[in-house]
Design a protein around this motif. Structure first.
Motif, PDB file in Angstrom:
ATOM      1  N   GLN A   1      42.103  43.583  45.932  1.00 35.77           N
ATOM      2  CA  GLN A   1      43.411  43.810  45.311  1.00 35.77           C
ATOM      3  C   GLN A   1      43.335  43.598  43.804  1.00 35.77           C
ATOM      4  O   GLN A   1      43.941  44.347  43.029  1.00 35.77           O
ATOM      5  N   GLN A   2      42.557  42.609  43.378  1.00 29.31           N
ATOM      6  CA  GLN A   2      42.337  42.413  41.942  1.00 29.31           C
ATOM      7  C   GLN A   2      41.624  43.617  41.345  1.00 29.31           C
ATOM      8  O   GLN A   2      41.992  44.105  40.262  1.00 29.31           O
ATOM      9  N   MET A   3      40.604  44.106  42.037  1.00 26.77           N
ATOM     10  CA  MET A   3      39.870  45.285  41.568  1.00 26.77           C
ATOM     11  C   MET A   3      40.814  46.463  41.357  1.00 26.77           C
ATOM     12  O   MET A   3      40.813  47.110  40.297  1.00 26.77           O
ATOM     13  N   LEU A   4      41.626  46.759  42.360  1.00 23.11           N
ATOM     14  CA  LEU A   4      42.518  47.914  42.292  1.00 23.11           C
ATOM     15  C   LEU A   4      43.549  47.758  41.179  1.00 23.11           C
ATOM     16  O   LEU A   4      43.931  48.739  40.525  1.00 23.11           O
TER      17      LEU A   4
ATOM     18  N   ASP B   1      38.208  35.068  48.406  1.00 25.23           N
ATOM     19  CA  ASP B   1      38.869  35.829  49.461  1.00 25.23           C
ATOM     20  C   ASP B   1      38.656  37.321  49.197  1.00 25.23           C
ATOM     21  O   ASP B   1      39.074  37.839  48.158  1.00 25.23           O
ATOM     22  N   ILE B   2      37.998  38.027  50.115  1.00 25.09           N
ATOM     23  CA  ILE B   2      37.618  39.419  49.860  1.00 25.09           C
ATOM     24  C   ILE B   2      38.834  40.323  49.721  1.00 25.09           C
ATOM     25  O   ILE B   2      38.831  41.275  48.927  1.00 25.09           O
TER      26      ILE B   2
ATOM     27  N   ALA C   1      23.284  35.748  53.497  1.00 30.16           N
ATOM     28  CA  ALA C   1      24.647  35.426  53.069  1.00 30.16           C
ATOM     29  C   ALA C   1      25.508  35.134  54.294  1.00 30.16           C
ATOM     30  O   ALA C   1      25.173  35.487  55.420  1.00 30.16           O
ATOM     31  N   HIS C   2      26.638  34.489  54.042  1.00 34.17           N
ATOM     32  CA  HIS C   2      27.609  34.252  55.095  1.00 34.17           C
ATOM     33  C   HIS C   2      28.394  35.526  55.417  1.00 34.17           C
ATOM     34  O   HIS C   2      28.842  35.708  56.547  1.00 34.17           O
ATOM     35  N   ASN C   3      28.566  36.392  54.408  1.00 34.36           N
ATOM     36  CA  ASN C   3      29.281  37.652  54.594  1.00 34.36           C
ATOM     37  C   ASN C   3      28.548  38.765  53.852  1.00 34.36           C
ATOM     38  O   ASN C   3      27.878  38.516  52.838  1.00 34.36           O
TER      39      ASN C   3
ATOM     40  N   PHE D   1      34.978  45.793  40.834  1.00 35.33           N
ATOM     41  CA  PHE D   1      34.600  45.251  42.143  1.00 35.33           C
ATOM     42  C   PHE D   1      33.715  44.029  41.990  1.00 35.33           C
ATOM     43  O   PHE D   1      33.996  42.967  42.568  1.00 35.33           O
ATOM     44  N   ILE D   2      32.633  44.152  41.236  1.00 32.57           N
ATOM     45  CA  ILE D   2      31.702  43.030  41.147  1.00 32.57           C
ATOM     46  C   ILE D   2      32.336  41.865  40.391  1.00 32.57           C
ATOM     47  O   ILE D   2      32.094  40.693  40.709  1.00 32.57           O
ATOM     48  N   LYS D   3      33.162  42.155  39.408  1.00 34.85           N
ATOM     49  CA  LYS D   3      33.879  41.094  38.692  1.00 34.85           C
ATOM     50  C   LYS D   3      34.802  40.341  39.649  1.00 34.85           C
ATOM     51  O   LYS D   3      34.842  39.105  39.667  1.00 34.85           O
ATOM     52  N   ALA D   4      35.522  41.092  40.481  1.00 30.41           N
ATOM     53  CA  ALA D   4      36.502  40.469  41.371  1.00 30.41           C
ATOM     54  C   ALA D   4      35.838  39.629  42.451  1.00 30.41           C
ATOM     55  O   ALA D   4      36.299  38.524  42.754  1.00 30.41           O
ATOM     56  N   VAL D   5      34.744  40.116  43.054  1.00 28.06           N
ATOM     57  CA  VAL D   5      34.126  39.346  44.142  1.00 28.06           C
ATOM     58  C   VAL D   5      33.423  38.105  43.626  1.00 28.06           C
ATOM     59  O   VAL D   5      33.193  37.158  44.388  1.00 28.06           O
ATOM     60  N   THR D   6      33.070  38.079  42.350  1.00 28.63           N
ATOM     61  CA  THR D   6      32.502  36.845  41.785  1.00 28.63           C
ATOM     62  C   THR D   6      33.586  35.858  41.378  1.00 28.63           C
ATOM     63  O   THR D   6      33.313  34.664  41.258  1.00 28.63           O
ATOM     64  N   GLU D   7      34.804  36.346  41.186  1.00 31.52           N
ATOM     65  CA  GLU D   7      35.906  35.470  40.771  1.00 31.52           C
ATOM     66  C   GLU D   7      36.786  35.022  41.943  1.00 31.52           C
ATOM     67  O   GLU D   7      37.421  33.967  41.877  1.00 31.52           O
TER      68      GLU D   7
END
Length: 464
Positions: A277-280, A271-272, A149-151, A262-268
């Motif tokens: 912030q979306q997760m929280l 920008d980490i 991965a890149h990150n 968390f997993i929902k937010a990083v797939t959507e």
């Protein structure tokens, strides 16, 4: 040599599980590890999450539920998840997908048949020390080869304990056999590996060397899905190894809301920072269910490593200097402030740093402390980029939780630990002390907070 041996052993495990993901050469006993992938690799993901942990007792079902929760969001290869997990002992075993002591290593996708991981991706390896820095390095290296991965994001899943004087010190500096078992678990503990002091634990320095010796010496983020890791003693050590940290100052409930969001937010979100912030912002109301029935407070926060290091050190240094300066003439006021500061968990000496600054300013009415408290709280607000706070405790709350810090009396600070070195020796090994001299204040104040280990005694406390 230990790291090299562990790497080869781990590689042999992966081969035995019929996962052809690793190639190497033997050249003067050197291990050839995979390079961090380049953009040209066709299967390179935007983000790979390493889910690393061991929970123990009857809690494997929680880890398994976390995998199920993540699966629906892993339909694309843009975000990939690799699991490296060790199952519990048979005594209270409740796992469904593997057997006690099994180590599983696999890529989790939306089509992974979890009921088959015990057959296809497991090896009986109960004596593989998950607290070992060599095991951690090997798991990271193999993940890079399996899911480039890149990150990279590191998700630590297990029991934590924050700074623990009995664990967070170099193990080769232990001077004697322990006289009692340590209760906390520092970064991660492994119930399969026992010492005279109980289950062996990964201390902060092993955790960081494990990262530093891997092919990913710096993560985009490190997510501590374990308890009591939101202290400055912990975060100042971790900050140089990642851009962002996700952590809780309280005990973290075994509730799947953070994993799901968390997993929902990083797939959507690409920008980490926005993803976290979306997760929280989406944890409630599901997350409340882990705290409200017990009347516990809780928190989860996103911390910028750079802003923490850049902004918080100077006002903290000023706070230490002013406290020591005022102590000879204002001891009573400072003692009163100590016992009015918010405590995260009644059994541990972790207190809210921002609240402590406010309390000493209030009870001394000192203009300099008032200015310092304002400066420190502003710095903490700048470093904390997002938060979710839960306030259910009848024994204390705060408008917002900052980061925890150790408070204790001079006598406790100078006591020997289970291993015959002192609390002071262990504490002054931390970056937090080296940058701020906080231990100098602990070595000055003759009164510590109230002892609430048997239950609330009037000092504000969030969990008890």
């Amino acid at each position: 040599m230990m790291k090299k041996m562990s790497f080869w052993l781990f590689a042999a495990l992966i081969y035995s599980l019929s996962i052809s993901i690793f190639s190497c050469k033997d050249d003067d006993d050197d291990v050839s590890r995979p390079d961090v992938p380049t953009e040209e690799q066709a299967d390179t993901a935007r983000l790979t999450v390493i889910f690393y942990g061991t929970v123990g007792e009857d809690n494997d079902v929680q880890a398994e539920e976390a995998w199920r929760v993540m699966q629906p969001y892993l339909k694309q290869k843009d975000v990939r998840v690799v699991v490296c997990y060790k199952y519990a002992k048979p005594d209270f075993f409740a796992g469904e997908y593997a057997k006690p002591g099994d180590v599983v290593f696999f890529e989790l996708t939306d089509t992974t048949d979890l009921t088959k991981i015990g057959d296809n991706y497991a090896e009986k390896w109960s004596d593989l020390a998950f607290f070992s820095e060599a095991t951690l390095s090997s798991a990271i290296d193999l993940t890079v080869d399996l899911a480039p991965a890149h990150n990279y994001a590191f998700l630590l899943y297990g029991h934590g304990g924050g700074f623990d004087k009995n664990i967070d010190y170099e193990k080769d500096m232990r001077k004697a056999d322990p006289n009692q078992a340590p209760r906390s678990r520092a970064v991660l503990y492994d119930e399969w590996i026992e010492t005279a002091a109980g289950d062996e634990a990964m201390n902060m320095y092993e955790f960081l060397r494990g990262i530093d010796n891997s092919v990913v010496p710096h993560f985009q983020s490190i997510f501590f899905h374990n308890c009591l890791m939101g202290g400055v003693e912990t975060l100042f050590d971790i900050a140089p190894f990642c851009d962002y940290m996700v952590t809780s100052g309280h005990m973290l409930a075994m509730n799947q809301a953070p994993i799901r969001q968390f997993i929902k937010a990083v797939t959507e979100q690409t920008d980490i920072e926005k993803a976290y912030q979306q997760m929280l912002g989406n944890l409630r109301p599901e997350w409340d269910k882990g705290y409200e029935p017990m009347k516990y407070n809780g928190d989860l926060k996103l911390v910028s490593s750079k802003k923490l290091m850049d902004n918080v050190v100077q006002p903290s240094q000023k706070l230490v200097s002013r406290l020591i300066e005022l102590y000879p003439t204002m001891q009573a006021q400072l003692d009163t402030a100590m016992i009015h500061t918010y405590q995260y968990l009644n059994e541990d000496n972790f207190y809210d740093l921002g609240d402590y600054a406010n309390q000493v300013a209030h009870y001394t009415n000192d203009p300099q402390l008032t200015d310092i408290a304002g400066e420190l709280n502003d710095a903490l607000d700048q470093a904390i980029l997002g938060r979710c706070d839960l306030n259910f405790s009848p024994y204390g709350t705060l408008p917002k939780f900052s980061l925890s810090v150790v408070l204790c009396s001079q006598a406790d600070y100078q006591k020997k630990t289970n291993w015959d070195y002192t609390f002071k020796e262990a504490y002054e090994y931390t970056n937090w002390h080296l940058f701020t001299d906080w231990g100098n204040w602990l070595n000055t104040t003759k009164q510590g907070p109230k002892d609430q280990s048997e239950g609330p005694q009037g000092q504000p406390v969030g969990q008890y």
